[in-house]
Design an enzyme around this catalytic site. Structure first.
Site, PDB file in Angstrom:
ATOM      1  N   CYS A 171       0.822  -1.214   0.000  1.00 54.63           N
ATOM      2  CA  CYS A 171       0.000   0.000   0.000  1.00 54.63           C
ATOM      3  C   CYS A 171       0.855   1.262   0.000  1.00 54.63           C
ATOM      4  CB  CYS A 171      -0.932   0.010   1.207  1.00 54.63           C
ATOM      5  SG  CYS A 171      -0.083   0.373   2.769  1.00 54.63           S
ATOM      6  N   ASN A 172       0.229   2.361  -0.349  1.00 58.37           N
ATOM      7  CA  ASN A 172       0.868   3.665  -0.274  1.00 58.37           C
ATOM      8  C   ASN A 172       1.044   4.077   1.185  1.00 58.37           C
ATOM      9  OD1 ASN A 172       0.599   6.886  -0.281  1.00 58.37           O
ATOM     10  ND2 ASN A 172       1.383   6.228  -2.259  1.00 58.37           N
TER      11      ASN A 172
END
Length: 500
Positions: free
Chosen positions: A191-192
């Site tokens: 994920c970011n």
């Protein structure tokens, strides 16, 4: 400044920006400055007396521009795109010129209603299910947030509120303060960083679940995590799926994650900040199979679409979930009463005030039209595939994983250390700009087609810079293999397949 001076200043600024864009290839993509360069050159105090706009533009050129990283340069291949176009610049100017704060319908009716219209337009272009649109008969709808970071946090806070309400309704003896520390959010380890930050800001534990070999979070992994946490007395609350991970642009299978979340009554949010814009092209919509199972989705129009920051398009299946979470009433905020389905957007976001951001989206959608937006996406994917072919034609490199959308990840066969050295030396020379990533614990260089101005010749230029630097690293292995065929000969079907 009077109206005439504004006209003169504005025209000069427009000319300056137009010249900047037209001549952007003449400038290194990275600036040659050191930290503190501007702090040490500008006055310590604001001016006491008014100054002339001509002096401001002069200082802009002499003091500000030398410290700019040129995100719109065709040689900028770092991170992901940030959108820009003349159409969006004009939309932004109109927004600033009107200077309205559209927190309610009454505070500026056109601000609210144009956002409803443009979010319906964009949702239809992307193939978002109708139940997420304002034009549906249900409670769904779209809202422009400032960023995907905000959208993820908004979804988390709404999910927290909804879960707490549900549990207390089922058992009135439960205490809200006892429930909240037990709530858990889940996402992929791909994920970011903004997703992790949402957990911190929303005071919710965020579990980063291991992705599979292709960077995807699988349904069975999520289901197992739910079971583990329930066994410890914890409460699954919120899941963030990725359609286009930051590192390698991998796509989580919503058709696996959706049923797991629906069965557990857990909010499923989709972060499609970059790659979601590709769904304008029907041939890529298979990558969002299962989208009807999610609760919210966010796509940054200011990334891959030619819309300037900030314009992050978020759709929710039930707008009342946001209203119940964020509704704070004051007598001075009373709004018009109507039977029409018009959202009170101050209840759909974190701040009270909001800019007229829909103007930028409106001007871009009208100036470009769906046809040119699709061409923009397809052309950039084609350029990425062309770059991948150039890299694969040089046996000193490995391209992995398979290129996805406008992203190509590659490394030198010599290993992580020399690949890192290659990136460092390219960055030092400032002609092209890329950043690193990891794939299967190997160091890779990420090459993204970012600028709307990028052409085949620009990709050739960037590849020449990369290849020349590798020739210096491997003086005994200078590569002389023939170049690949022109990009015009790349078969469209092959491009589509390699982008999956």
């Amino acid at each position: 400044m009077d109206a005439q001076q504004f006209r003169e200043f504005g025209k000069a600024a427009v000319d300056l920006l137009a010249d900047y864009v037209e001549n952007i290839r003449d400038t290194d993509v990275l600036p040659s400055v050191e930290p503190g360069f501007l702090l040490n050159s500008l006055p310590e105090d604001a001016p006491e007396q008014p100054e002339q706009w001509q002096d401001i533009l002069k200082d802009f050129s002499q003091a500000i521009m030398p410290g700019i990283t040129h995100w719109q340069s065709p040689r900028f291949h770092a991170f992901y795109p940030t959108g820009a176009s003349y159409a969006s610049m004009v939309g932004g100017l109109l927004c600033d010129g009107l200077s309205v704060i559209g927190f309610s319908w009454m505070s500026s009716p056109a601000c609210t209603e144009l956002e409803v219209v443009t979010m319906n337009w964009l949702g239809k272009l992307l193939g978002i299910p109708e139940e997420f649109l304002h034009c549906s008969s249900g409670p769904g709808g779209g809202v422009i947030q400032g960023s995907a970071s905000e959208a993820t946090l908004v979804g988390l806070l709404a999910a927290k509120d909804k879960t707490v309400r549900k549990l207390i309704k089922n058992n009135p003896n439960l205490d809200e303060d006892e429930i909240k520390p037990k709530l858990v959010a889940y996402t992929s380890d791909q994920c970011n960083s903004s997703v992790e930050k949402a957990g911190l800001l929303g005071s919710m534990k965020m579990r980063l679940l291991k992705a599979d070999g292709e960077g995807r979070l699988r349904g069975e992994t999520l289901k197992q995590a739910f079971e583990e946490d329930r066994a410890q007395g914890l409460i699954p609350c919120y899941v963030i799926a990725n359609l286009g991970t930051t590192g390698t642009c991998a796509f989580d299978p919503l058709y696996e994650l959706g049923p797991v979340c629906n069965e557990a009554d857990v909010w499923l949010h989709v972060d499609a900040a970059y790659a979601g814009a590709a769904f304008i092209c029907p041939e890529y919509r298979h990558l969002m199979r299962g989208i009807e199972l999610v609760d919210s989705i966010d796509i940054n129009a200011h990334k891959w679409m030619p819309v300037t920051f900030d314009c992050s398009a978020m759709w929710v299946k039930d707008g009342y979930d946001l209203v119940r979470a964020f509704d704070v009433q004051r007598i001075y905020l009373d709004d018009v009463k109507t039977d029409n389905k018009i959202p009170d957007y101050r209840h759909w976001q974190i701040p009270l005030g909001r800019r007229f951001r829909a103007l930028k989206l409106w001007t871009v959608l009208r100036i470009y039209g769906a046809e040119r937006l699709r061409k923009h996406i397809r052309d950039q994917i084609s350029l990425a595939q062309y770059f991948a072919k150039l890299v694969r034609a040089d046996d000193r490199f490995i391209v992995e994983p398979e290129p996805s959308m406008g992203l190509v990840c590659f490394r030198l066969k010599g290993g992580d250390i020399i690949t890192r050295k290659l990136l460092d030396q390219l960055t030092d020379k400032k002609k092209v700009f890329m950043v690193a990533g990891t794939y299967k614990e190997r160091y890779v260089i990420r090459f993204v087609i970012c600028s709307r101005l990028t052409q085949k010749e620009d990709v050739d230029y960037s590849w020449k810079q990369i290849k020349s630097e590798v020739d210096l690293l491997y003086p005994d292995k200078i590569h002389t293999k023939a170049q690949i065929p022109a990009i015009d000969q790349i078969v469209a079907r092959e491009i589509c397949e390699k982008s999956k």
